[in-house]
Scaffold this motif. Structure first.
Motif, PDB file in Angstrom:
ATOM      1  N   LEU A  97     -34.369   1.682 -18.852  1.00 14.92           N
ATOM      2  CA  LEU A  97     -34.784   0.463 -19.558  1.00 14.92           C
ATOM      3  C   LEU A  97     -36.093  -0.071 -18.996  1.00 14.92           C
ATOM      4  O   LEU A  97     -36.927  -0.593 -19.739  1.00 14.92           O
ATOM      5  N   SER A 169     -36.375  -4.161 -27.896  1.00 18.40           N
ATOM      6  CA  SER A 169     -35.652  -4.922 -28.917  1.00 18.40           C
ATOM      7  C   SER A 169     -36.324  -6.281 -29.075  1.00 18.40           C
ATOM      8  O   SER A 169     -35.936  -7.249 -28.412  1.00 18.40           O
ATOM      9  N   LYS A 172     -34.374  -9.796 -29.342  1.00 14.12           N
ATOM     10  CA  LYS A 172     -33.549 -10.361 -28.268  1.00 14.12           C
ATOM     11  C   LYS A 172     -34.396 -11.249 -27.359  1.00 14.12           C
ATOM     12  O   LYS A 172     -35.525 -10.903 -27.019  1.00 14.12           O
ATOM     13  N   LEU A 230     -29.217  -2.829 -25.217  1.00 14.51           N
ATOM     14  CA  LEU A 230     -30.622  -2.483 -25.045  1.00 14.51           C
ATOM     15  C   LEU A 230     -30.817  -0.972 -24.934  1.00 14.51           C
ATOM     16  O   LEU A 230     -31.794  -0.416 -25.468  1.00 14.51           O
ATOM     17  N   SER A 233     -30.687   0.505 -28.332  1.00 12.85           N
ATOM     18  CA  SER A 233     -31.908   0.144 -29.063  1.00 12.85           C
ATOM     19  C   SER A 233     -33.080   1.014 -28.610  1.00 12.85           C
ATOM     20  O   SER A 233     -33.884   1.486 -29.430  1.00 12.85           O
ATOM     21  N   GLN A 234     -33.181   1.226 -27.304  1.00  9.28           N
ATOM     22  CA  GLN A 234     -34.233   2.095 -26.778  1.00  9.28           C
ATOM     23  C   GLN A 234     -34.069   3.522 -27.283  1.00  9.28           C
ATOM     24  O   GLN A 234     -35.047   4.176 -27.681  1.00  9.28           O
TER      25      GLN A 234
END
Length: 275
Positions: A97, A169, A172, A230, A233-234
């Protein structure tokens, strides 16, 4: 879009809740095993969208691993799988992340292929273990994720100004995450007050270790629910898609619905082992 999401969520709950409370645990396990297989199919399609046959084989492989670990009652292997999943979420996921979009899915294709065969069966196995402690125990653990998600969505829409992870994202916000966390504290408190202490992980943790460790435990699970969201989403952005599939109207794919559960369920199952 919100209306479609709500309708789909109501339909899913209408299937999930009767299966959880009215049928033997086997049926819940079978239902979620189908969802895990669908998620595995989506996972493979994100890695290699052109490989249709490979996606079906990947889903079958995920099913085989899941049923093998449970069918042959291999507690050491089950614990090992949960530990591998937890290690990923604690140490590797934060690094990925942190890299944001500075990753190449093509170069990491083998890594993600192996990863899915760990995270997806681990989540299903953890669900079975938590269900063995009672339907309320499992439901309250899963509801923590939903409460955090609902709180983050609505409070983020209302008060959100600072992006949480703009590259991964954009929708967020830090305010949404804090709001979701605050709502999970309230949810855990209500579970302790109104439900038998042994029926939820919150009550059991508070009795065993005290209130402050319980709050820390809720914080950890909530943060990992955000991390799971997350991470997925990544993953989708690296694959160049908006939704993992179109299986669930208004929600995208199955992965889009269980992404926050992928870290929370295995970690919660391991935490229960400490009680």
């Amino acid at each position: 879009m919100l209306r479609t999401r709500i309708i789909t969520a109501v339909v899913l709950l209408a299937v999930f809740l009767p299966t959880l409370f009215l049928l033997p645990a086997f049926y819940l396990g079978a239902l979620f095993l189908l969802l895990i297989a669908a998620a595995a199919w989506e996972w493979s399609r994100l890695i290699a969208p052109e490989a249709t046959l490979a996606a079906w084989l990947y889903a079958l492989c995920c099913l085989f691993i899941s049923m093998f670990l449970v069918g042959f009652s291999l507690p050491e292997w089950q614990l090992g799988l949960l530990a591998l999943a937890a290690l990923f979420w604690f140490f590797i996921a934060p690094f990925l992340l942190f890299k944001g979009m500075n990753l190449s899915l093509l170069k990491l294709r083998f890594f993600y292929s192996i990863l899915g065969l760990i995270l997806l069966p681990a989540a299903w196995l953890a669900l079975l273990l938590l269900r063995d402690l009672g339907p309320i125990f499992l439901l309250s653990t899963m509801a923590l994720v939903w409460v955090a998600d609902i709180g983050a969505y609505f409070l983020g829409k209302t008060f959100g100004k600072h992006k949480l992870a703009a590259q991964i994202s954009p929708g967020k916000t830090i305010e949404g995450a804090v709001g979701g966390l605050a709502l999970t504290y309230l949810f855990a408190f209500l579970c302790i007050v109104y439900l038998p202490l042994g029926d939820t992980i919150f009550g059991a943790w508070a009795v065993r270790f005290g209130w402050i460790p319980m709050v820390l435990m809720v914080t950890v699970l909530t943060l990992f629910s955000i991390s799971g969201d997350l991470f997925e989403s990544q993953f989708k952005r690296l694959a160049g898609v908006k939704d993992s599939s179109h299986l669930l109207p208004g929600h995208g794919g199955v992965l889009d619905r269980i992404d926050a559960l992928l870290p929370v369920l295995p970690i919660a199952a391991l935490l229960v082992g400490l009680i």
